[in-house]
Write a protein that holds these residues in place. Structure first.
Motif: not given
Length: 227
Positions: A166, A170, A190-191, A193-195, A197-198
């Motif tokens: 990630l 970013e 969750e990973e 979604v985090e991707a 977000a990044r």
């Protein structure tokens, strides 16, 4: 084809990789088409698929954009390694052709820019599979319509880790103007979604959705270690 339409179709959404390794029971065209249909039924925005026959079948039978590639071999540059491979995938009906855009030499002596130009001339878009920030910046400058983190952790010198890179997602998202696709070892919602977000434009998930052999082996390994 312009980048805008496919980019809008996948923005903030899931791309499902419907592939199987050599020797796997799932590596059969009709089975992979069914996987793509299931991905469509589940709400995926696009499908990533390997080899001209499979790309053509999915493009014909599933109403989703296909990100196509052609894996030839298993060392060095083997994801759509030559212009010939790339054109075959474009002609099979892929909306986007994914290809290795690392700094390693290509088997036919071509550059990534050569491949991108040929694919564009054939009417398709290009996704650069990269392993580092520098490769992604270079690929974007050589005609890539999308840049994907697919190869981070699989090329010597890149970080080996259990989960997705990630940090690369970013850094690429901040450095290039083309959409960045997060791919590689994304194992949970969750990973994914985090991707986003990044900074990822969209997220590719493969093994965690479409690889029953690998998923079974994970459970077997855990239970065996517990005995």
């Amino acid at each position: 084809m312009t980048t805008a339409e496919p980019a809008r179709a996948i923005e903030g959404r899931l791309i499902v990789s419907c592939q199987a390794p050599p020797g796997d029971p799932m590596r059969e065209t009709t089975t992979l088409v069914r996987l793509a249909r299931a991905a469509h039924a589940g709400g995926a925005a696009a499908v990533r698929a390997n080899e001209p026959e499979v790309v053509a079948a999915i493009a014909r039978e599933v109403p989703l954009p296909v990100i196509g590639l052609w894996k030839d071999g298993d060392t060095g540059v083997y994801i759509t390694p030559t212009v010939r491979h790339a054109l075959a995938i474009a002609r099979a009906g892929a909306a986007v052709v994914a290809a290795d855009a690392t700094d390693r030499p290509r088997p036919d002596g071509s550059s990534f820019a050569d491949l991108a130009g040929a694919v564009h001339d054939a009417g398709a878009l290009v996704m650069a599979d990269v392993s580092t920030l520098t490769e992604g910046i270079t690929a974007a400058g050589q005609g890539a319509d999308f840049v994907s983190t697919t190869l981070s952790g699989y090329v010597p010198g890149t970080p080996r880790q259990a989960g997705p890179d990630l940090d690369l997602v970013e850094s690429l998202s901040a450095a290039v103007s083309v959409p960045v696709v997060a791919e590689g070892r994304i194992g949970t919602p969750e990973e994914a979604v985090e991707a986003l977000a990044r900074g990822a434009h969209s997220v590719v998930v493969g093994t965690a959705i479409t690889a029953p052999t690998a998923l079974t082996a994970r459970f077997v390994t855990a239970l065996t270690a517990h005995r």
